[in-house]
Design an enzyme around this catalytic site. Structure first.
Site, mmCIF file in Angstrom:
data_model
loop_
_atom_site.group_PDB
_atom_site.id
_atom_site.type_symbol
_atom_site.label_atom_id
_atom_site.label_comp_id
_atom_site.label_asym_id
_atom_site.label_seq_id
_atom_site.Cartn_x
_atom_site.Cartn_y
_atom_site.Cartn_z
ATOM 1 N N LEU A 150 0.838 -1.195 0.000
ATOM 2 C CA LEU A 150 0.000 0.000 0.000
ATOM 3 C C LEU A 150 0.878 1.252 0.000
ATOM 4 O O LEU A 150 0.791 2.095 0.891
ATOM 5 C CB LEU A 150 -0.956 0.011 1.199
ATOM 6 C CG LEU A 150 -2.147 0.963 1.071
ATOM 7 C CD1 LEU A 150 -3.133 0.442 0.041
ATOM 8 C CD2 LEU A 150 -2.850 1.132 2.419
ATOM 9 N N GLY A 151 1.729 1.361 -1.038
ATOM 10 C CA GLY A 151 2.483 2.586 -1.260
ATOM 11 C C GLY A 151 1.655 3.550 -2.087
ATOM 12 O O GLY A 151 0.422 3.485 -2.102
ATOM 13 N N ILE A 153 1.270 3.748 -5.338
ATOM 14 C CA ILE A 153 0.477 3.068 -6.364
ATOM 15 C C ILE A 153 -0.630 2.241 -5.718
ATOM 16 O O ILE A 153 -1.785 2.287 -6.138
ATOM 17 C CB ILE A 153 1.387 2.198 -7.250
ATOM 18 C CG1 ILE A 153 2.306 3.085 -8.087
ATOM 19 C CG2 ILE A 153 0.555 1.279 -8.143
ATOM 20 C CD1 ILE A 153 3.430 2.341 -8.787
ATOM 21 N N ARG A 173 4.603 -4.663 5.186
ATOM 22 C CA ARG A 173 5.416 -5.184 6.292
ATOM 23 C C ARG A 173 4.872 -4.698 7.632
ATOM 24 O O ARG A 173 4.917 -5.409 8.635
ATOM 25 C CB ARG A 173 6.873 -4.755 6.117
ATOM 26 C CG ARG A 173 7.612 -5.547 5.059
ATOM 27 C CD ARG A 173 9.003 -5.024 4.841
ATOM 28 N NE ARG A 173 8.997 -3.664 4.295
ATOM 29 C CZ ARG A 173 10.086 -2.984 3.992
ATOM 30 N NH1 ARG A 173 11.277 -3.520 4.198
ATOM 31 N NH2 ARG A 173 10.001 -1.768 3.481
ATOM 32 N N THR A 174 4.349 -3.467 7.661
ATOM 33 C CA THR A 174 3.704 -2.916 8.855
ATOM 34 C C THR A 174 2.434 -2.197 8.423
ATOM 35 O O THR A 174 2.325 -1.753 7.276
ATOM 36 C CB THR A 174 4.621 -1.916 9.595
ATOM 37 O OG1 THR A 174 5.007 -0.882 8.674
ATOM 38 C CG2 THR A 174 5.873 -2.611 10.130
ATOM 39 N N ARG A 230 6.937 -5.907 -9.989
ATOM 40 C CA ARG A 230 8.104 -6.407 -10.697
ATOM 41 C C ARG A 230 7.919 -7.901 -10.922
ATOM 42 O O ARG A 230 7.304 -8.598 -10.097
ATOM 43 C CB ARG A 230 9.403 -6.149 -9.911
ATOM 44 C CG ARG A 230 9.861 -4.694 -9.916
ATOM 45 C CD ARG A 230 10.220 -4.237 -11.320
ATOM 46 N NE ARG A 230 10.789 -2.903 -11.377
ATOM 47 C CZ ARG A 230 10.110 -1.798 -11.639
ATOM 48 N NH1 ARG A 230 8.804 -1.870 -11.832
ATOM 49 N NH2 ARG A 230 10.708 -0.635 -11.709
ATOM 50 N N ASP A 254 1.626 -7.307 -16.103
ATOM 51 C CA ASP A 254 2.351 -6.309 -16.891
ATOM 52 C C ASP A 254 3.848 -6.523 -16.760
ATOM 53 O O ASP A 254 4.616 -5.952 -17.529
ATOM 54 C CB ASP A 254 1.981 -4.896 -16.438
ATOM 55 C CG ASP A 254 2.632 -3.828 -17.296
ATOM 56 O OD1 ASP A 254 2.525 -3.920 -18.536
ATOM 57 O OD2 ASP A 254 3.261 -2.904 -16.737
ATOM 58 N N GLU A 259 12.121 -10.604 -18.325
ATOM 59 C CA GLU A 259 11.882 -9.510 -19.275
ATOM 60 C C GLU A 259 13.177 -9.173 -20.029
ATOM 61 O O GLU A 259 14.257 -9.232 -19.455
ATOM 62 C CB GLU A 259 11.406 -8.254 -18.534
ATOM 63 C CG GLU A 259 10.019 -8.374 -17.946
ATOM 64 C CD GLU A 259 9.607 -7.087 -17.225
ATOM 65 O OE1 GLU A 259 10.267 -6.035 -17.403
ATOM 66 O OE2 GLU A 259 8.636 -7.137 -16.469
ATOM 67 N N HIS A 277 5.172 -4.616 -19.851
ATOM 68 C CA HIS A 277 5.715 -3.657 -18.869
ATOM 69 C C HIS A 277 5.471 -2.215 -19.328
ATOM 70 O O HIS A 277 6.391 -1.407 -19.440
ATOM 71 C CB HIS A 277 7.208 -3.902 -18.626
ATOM 72 C CG HIS A 277 7.682 -3.340 -17.310
ATOM 73 N ND1 HIS A 277 8.767 -3.846 -16.627
ATOM 74 C CD2 HIS A 277 7.222 -2.305 -16.551
ATOM 75 C CE1 HIS A 277 8.964 -3.158 -15.512
ATOM 76 N NE2 HIS A 277 8.027 -2.219 -15.446
ATOM 77 N N VAL A 278 4.209 -1.910 -19.578
ATOM 78 C CA VAL A 278 3.820 -0.573 -20.021
ATOM 79 C C VAL A 278 2.947 0.144 -18.994
ATOM 80 O O VAL A 278 2.440 1.244 -19.266
ATOM 81 C CB VAL A 278 3.072 -0.627 -21.373
ATOM 82 C CG1 VAL A 278 3.988 -1.124 -22.472
ATOM 83 C CG2 VAL A 278 1.811 -1.510 -21.268
ATOM 84 N N GLY A 279 2.778 -0.442 -17.825
ATOM 85 C CA GLY A 279 1.871 0.123 -16.830
ATOM 86 C C GLY A 279 2.174 1.564 -16.470
ATOM 87 O O GLY A 279 1.266 2.343 -16.201
#
Length: 310
Positions: A150-151, A153, A173-174, A230, A254, A259, A277-279
């Site tokens: 939950l960064g 993005i 992680r937290t 990734r 994606d 790759e 990988h065009v996201g």
């Protein structure tokens, strides 16, 4: 005199023009050009522009004694030798925040495409197949959306989920302070709860194969997984086995291991949607990323703090 810059990634013409106006730039977007540029002009480069996939290793850094600024164009930086750069006093930055909306849009495009079977329906329509002979597909709205990471993005994916009346949970992680979303202390627990699992966590050694056979088992035969993080985060072999066995219903990627070569084990499968990988790529996102790099560089070479340090 303009600073000397090594550019290790492909840029469109407007981006290249903007960078060339500010730097004495050498563009070396393939491995042969890269090696030749570092060998010939390594002593002169004061900055490097790359991305998380292309990276820059410690040996290359050591061939550039004047290097003082290392930038990843996008948010990812998993293949940059960050610790080594820092030990040399090199300032390391990325493009955090510049393509978040684009990636979140693409994550939802992939989710809708795989759940609603859009690619297969398109192909069927083109050969004259009518709906009555095709299986019905589930709703996306009203389901449970699990987000791994939950960064910036992940948070935007969560907001889009809210627009689809979805119940949203996440794993970090937290716990994210102040988040009203439901937190799960393991990816497996999140997957077991979720109908759809969207992977938006950073890459690197710490998240390699985080999405493995156990997680896919927990997601279950009605579940779908989407990866916009990734390729290394999701175990390709485990995914292929899960898709073939019906352990999960489908996947949309994606990004993938190996790759730019497509994942051979997934190519023949009907319940997979793949994009190259065009996201994070759109005219708006690329412009914002280049402008962010130029702003960071301008501030750095003026002796000011950079905007998006790693």
């Amino acid at each position: 005199m303009k600073p000397s810059l090594l550019v290790l990634i492909h840029l469109n013409d407007p981006s290249r023009a903007s960078i060339d106006a500010a730097f004495d730039a050498v563009h070396a977007p393939d491995s042969a050009q890269r090696a030749a540029a570092i060998a010939a002009r390594g002593a002169a480069f004061r900055a490097v522009l790359t991305n998380g996939t292309t990276g820059l290793n410690a040996s290359e850094i050591d061939q550039m004694p004047q290097l003082e600024l290392l930038s990843a164009l996008g948010a990812g930086y998993e293949n940059l030798a960050v610790d080594h750069a820092r030990s040399r006093g090199i300032v390391v930055v990325n493009g955090a925040g510049t393509n978040d909306h684009c990636v979140a849009d693409h994550a939802f495009a992939l989710l809708l495409a795989v759940v609603r079977d859009v690619p297969q329906l398109d192909q069927a329509t083109r050969v004259g197949v009518w709906r009555d002979t095709l299986p019905m597909r589930p709703n996306v709205s009203g389901k449970r959306l699990g987000i791994v990471g939950l960064g910036n993005i992940g948070a935007k994916v969560a907001r889009r989920g809210g627009g689809f009346d979805m119940e949203v949970g996440y794993h970090n992680r937290t716990p994210r302070e102040g988040s009203p979303l439901r937190y799960f202390d393991s990816v497996t627990a999140l997957a077991q709860w979720s109908d759809f699992l969207v992977v938006a966590t950073p890459g690197g050694a710490g998240t390699r194969h985080l999405i493995d056979a156990k997680v896919l088992d927990a997601l279950g035969p009605q579940g779908f997984v989407v990866n916009v993080s990734r390729g290394s985060v999701l175990d390709t072999a485990a995914l292929a086995q899960a898709l073939n066995a019906g352990t999960i219903a489908g996947a949309a990627l994606d990004v993938y291991e190996g790759e730019p070569h497509p994942p051979e084990a997934l190519l023949a499968l009907r319940n997979v949607v793949l994009t190259p990988h065009v996201g994070g790529r759109s005219p708006e996102a690329i412009t914002a990323s280049v402008e962010n790099f130029l702003s960071n560089a301008k501030r750095h070479f003026a002796g000011e703090p950079v905007l998006t340090p790693i």
